[in-house]
Design a protein around this motif. Sequence first.
Motif, PDB file in Angstrom:
ATOM      1  N   ALA A  47      80.064   9.916  67.410  1.00 17.07           N
ATOM      2  CA  ALA A  47      80.866  10.588  66.381  1.00 17.07           C
ATOM      3  C   ALA A  47      80.123  10.597  65.045  1.00 17.07           C
ATOM      4  N   ALA A  48      79.485   9.478  64.714  1.00 16.91           N
ATOM      5  CA  ALA A  48      78.727   9.408  63.466  1.00 16.91           C
ATOM      6  C   ALA A  48      77.521  10.345  63.509  1.00 16.91           C
ATOM      7  N   ALA A  49      76.816  10.347  64.640  1.00 16.90           N
ATOM      8  CA  ALA A  49      75.636  11.211  64.769  1.00 16.90           C
ATOM      9  C   ALA A  49      76.025  12.681  64.666  1.00 16.90           C
ATOM     10  N   LEU A  50      77.121  13.067  65.310  1.00 14.77           N
ATOM     11  CA  LEU A  50      77.563  14.459  65.252  1.00 14.77           C
ATOM     12  C   LEU A  50      78.029  14.836  63.849  1.00 14.77           C
ATOM     13  N   SER A  51      78.628  13.902  63.151  1.00 15.55           N
ATOM     14  CA  SER A  51      79.025  14.176  61.766  1.00 15.55           C
ATOM     15  C   SER A  51      77.798  14.489  60.915  1.00 15.55           C
ATOM     16  N   VAL A  52      76.733  13.709  61.114  1.00 15.77           N
ATOM     17  CA  VAL A  52      75.497  13.947  60.374  1.00 15.77           C
ATOM     18  C   VAL A  52      74.912  15.305  60.741  1.00 15.77           C
ATOM     19  N   ILE A  53      74.847  15.593  62.045  1.00 14.49           N
ATOM     20  CA  ILE A  53      74.264  16.859  62.508  1.00 14.49           C
ATOM     21  C   ILE A  53      75.067  18.049  62.000  1.00 14.49           C
ATOM     22  N   ASP A  54      76.392  17.972  62.117  1.00 19.66           N
ATOM     23  CA  ASP A  54      77.237  19.089  61.693  1.00 19.66           C
ATOM     24  C   ASP A  54      77.143  19.320  60.186  1.00 19.66           C
ATOM     25  N   ARG A  55      76.968  18.258  59.436  1.00 22.16           N
ATOM     26  CA  ARG A  55      76.929  18.371  57.981  1.00 22.16           C
ATOM     27  C   ARG A  55      75.536  18.701  57.444  1.00 22.16           C
ATOM     28  N   ASP A  56      74.513  18.026  57.986  1.00 28.20           N
ATOM     29  CA  ASP A  56      73.168  18.102  57.423  1.00 28.20           C
ATOM     30  C   ASP A  56      72.163  18.813  58.315  1.00 28.20           C
ATOM     31  N   GLY A  57      72.585  19.243  59.495  1.00 23.83           N
ATOM     32  CA  GLY A  57      71.659  19.884  60.418  1.00 23.83           C
ATOM     33  C   GLY A  57      70.833  18.852  61.164  1.00 23.83           C
ATOM     34  N   LEU A  58      70.104  19.317  62.155  1.00 25.20           N
ATOM     35  CA  LEU A  58      69.318  18.409  62.984  1.00 25.20           C
ATOM     36  C   LEU A  58      68.250  17.650  62.197  1.00 25.20           C
ATOM     37  N   PRO A  59      67.593  18.273  61.201  1.00 27.63           N
ATOM     38  CA  PRO A  59      66.608  17.497  60.431  1.00 27.63           C
ATOM     39  C   PRO A  59      67.212  16.286  59.727  1.00 27.63           C
ATOM     40  N   GLY A  60      68.519  16.331  59.484  1.00 27.28           N
ATOM     41  CA  GLY A  60      69.179  15.217  58.807  1.00 27.28           C
ATOM     42  C   GLY A  60      69.498  14.050  59.718  1.00 27.28           C
ATOM     43  N   LEU A  61      69.315  14.231  61.019  1.00 29.06           N
ATOM     44  CA  LEU A  61      69.640  13.159  61.966  1.00 29.06           C
ATOM     45  C   LEU A  61      68.548  12.105  61.962  1.00 29.06           C
ATOM     46  N   THR A  62      68.788  11.024  61.252  1.00 28.60           N
ATOM     47  CA  THR A  62      67.886   9.877  61.236  1.00 28.60           C
ATOM     48  C   THR A  62      68.710   8.630  61.513  1.00 28.60           C
ATOM     49  N   MET A  63      68.023   7.585  61.924  1.00 28.65           N
ATOM     50  CA  MET A  63      68.727   6.329  62.161  1.00 28.65           C
ATOM     51  C   MET A  63      69.366   5.849  60.855  1.00 28.65           C
ATOM     52  N   ARG A  64      68.679   6.044  59.741  1.00 27.74           N
ATOM     53  CA  ARG A  64      69.215   5.632  58.443  1.00 27.74           C
ATOM     54  C   ARG A  64      70.503   6.390  58.115  1.00 27.74           C
ATOM     55  N   ALA A  65      70.484   7.721  58.370  1.00 30.39           N
ATOM     56  CA  ALA A  65      71.662   8.531  58.043  1.00 30.39           C
ATOM     57  C   ALA A  65      72.861   8.143  58.904  1.00 30.39           C
ATOM     58  N   VAL A  66      72.621   7.888  60.179  1.00 31.63           N
ATOM     59  CA  VAL A  66      73.718   7.505  61.074  1.00 31.63           C
ATOM     60  C   VAL A  66      74.251   6.126  60.692  1.00 31.63           C
ATOM     61  N   ALA A  67      73.348   5.204  60.370  1.00 38.59           N
ATOM     62  CA  ALA A  67      73.780   3.873  59.936  1.00 38.59           C
ATOM     63  C   ALA A  67      74.638   3.974  58.673  1.00 38.59           C
ATOM     64  N   ARG A  68      74.214   4.827  57.743  1.00 38.68           N
ATOM     65  CA  ARG A  68      74.985   5.017  56.512  1.00 38.68           C
ATOM     66  C   ARG A  68      76.366   5.588  56.824  1.00 38.68           C
ATOM     67  N   GLU A  69      76.414   6.522  57.772  1.00 34.75           N
ATOM     68  CA  GLU A  69      77.698   7.113  58.179  1.00 34.75           C
ATOM     69  C   GLU A  69      78.636   6.049  58.736  1.00 34.75           C
ATOM     70  N   LEU A  70      78.065   5.062  59.413  1.00 35.60           N
ATOM     71  CA  LEU A  70      78.843   3.982  60.021  1.00 35.60           C
ATOM     72  C   LEU A  70      79.116   2.835  59.056  1.00 35.60           C
ATOM     73  N   GLY A  71      78.439   2.828  57.919  1.00 35.48           N
ATOM     74  CA  GLY A  71      78.619   1.767  56.952  1.00 35.48           C
ATOM     75  C   GLY A  71      77.923   0.478  57.330  1.00 35.48           C
ATOM     76  N   ILE A  72      76.780   0.588  58.033  1.00 35.86           N
ATOM     77  CA  ILE A  72      76.025  -0.596  58.432  1.00 35.86           C
ATOM     78  C   ILE A  72      74.578  -0.445  57.980  1.00 35.86           C
ATOM     79  N   ALA A  73      73.842  -1.533  58.061  1.00 44.11           N
ATOM     80  CA  ALA A  73      72.420  -1.488  57.735  1.00 44.11           C
ATOM     81  C   ALA A  73      71.671  -0.741  58.833  1.00 44.11           C
ATOM     82  N   THR A  74      70.574  -0.086  58.453  1.00 47.29           N
ATOM     83  CA  THR A  74      69.800   0.683  59.435  1.00 47.29           C
ATOM     84  C   THR A  74      69.365  -0.189  60.606  1.00 47.29           C
ATOM     85  N   MET A  75      68.862  -1.371  60.323  1.00 47.53           N
ATOM     86  CA  MET A  75      68.401  -2.253  61.399  1.00 47.53           C
ATOM     87  C   MET A  75      69.550  -2.676  62.299  1.00 47.53           C
TER      88      MET A  75
END
Length: 202
Positions: free
Chosen positions: A14-42
């Motif tokens: 759900a977080a990954a799709l939110s990033v993709i739908d909002r920012d496009g495929l180039p926006g899909l990074t581990m950092r962006a998904v972690a931010r969407e989830l409210g957690i640290a990238t690692m």
Amino acid sequence: MPRPRSLTDEQLVAAALSVIDRDGLPGLTMRAVARELGIATMGLYRYVADRQALEVLVVDRIFGTVDLALPAVNWADRIRILMERLRAAADAHPAAVPLVLRHRQAAPAALLLIETMLAALTEGGYTGTGRVVAQRTLIGYLLGFLQNEHYAALSGTGTVTMSELAPERYPHLSDTAADARTLSVAEEFRRGLDIVLRGLGG
């Protein structure tokens, strides 16, 4: 950042799709998904090995939304319904279409879709290598259509430009491009699929 909470695949996707739908495929990074989830990238790496594994989860979710319960109609009509549902599932997240093309054979839900399609083809009399070719032809049509729909849309500038070509030099191309602008995506998909199925005897 607080300690990562327990996450499910559903939450990750759900977080990954939110990033993709909002920012496009180039926006899909581990950092962006972690931010969407409210957690640290690692912290995200506790749940998914890398971006490719996350992409496969996304594709599995997209294919998993396809209803495989088909009505009791003839084999060709079942394939028509299944193909329409497949296109609709991909269209729900258009920026993720390249992932569908790339990971379609790695997603478990895709295997169930293929099994459903093969069952219909078997009922239609296809076996052996004939069934292989029929199934791959159908998938090839779907994937090619998705590429055209999202990267060479009928309303795009390419079709407009071609429709304005000098008709004395490009009579068929300019005329066909003008006709293409009047054709809806849904109608084009349906009519093209009808041609493919007629070739398969359906």
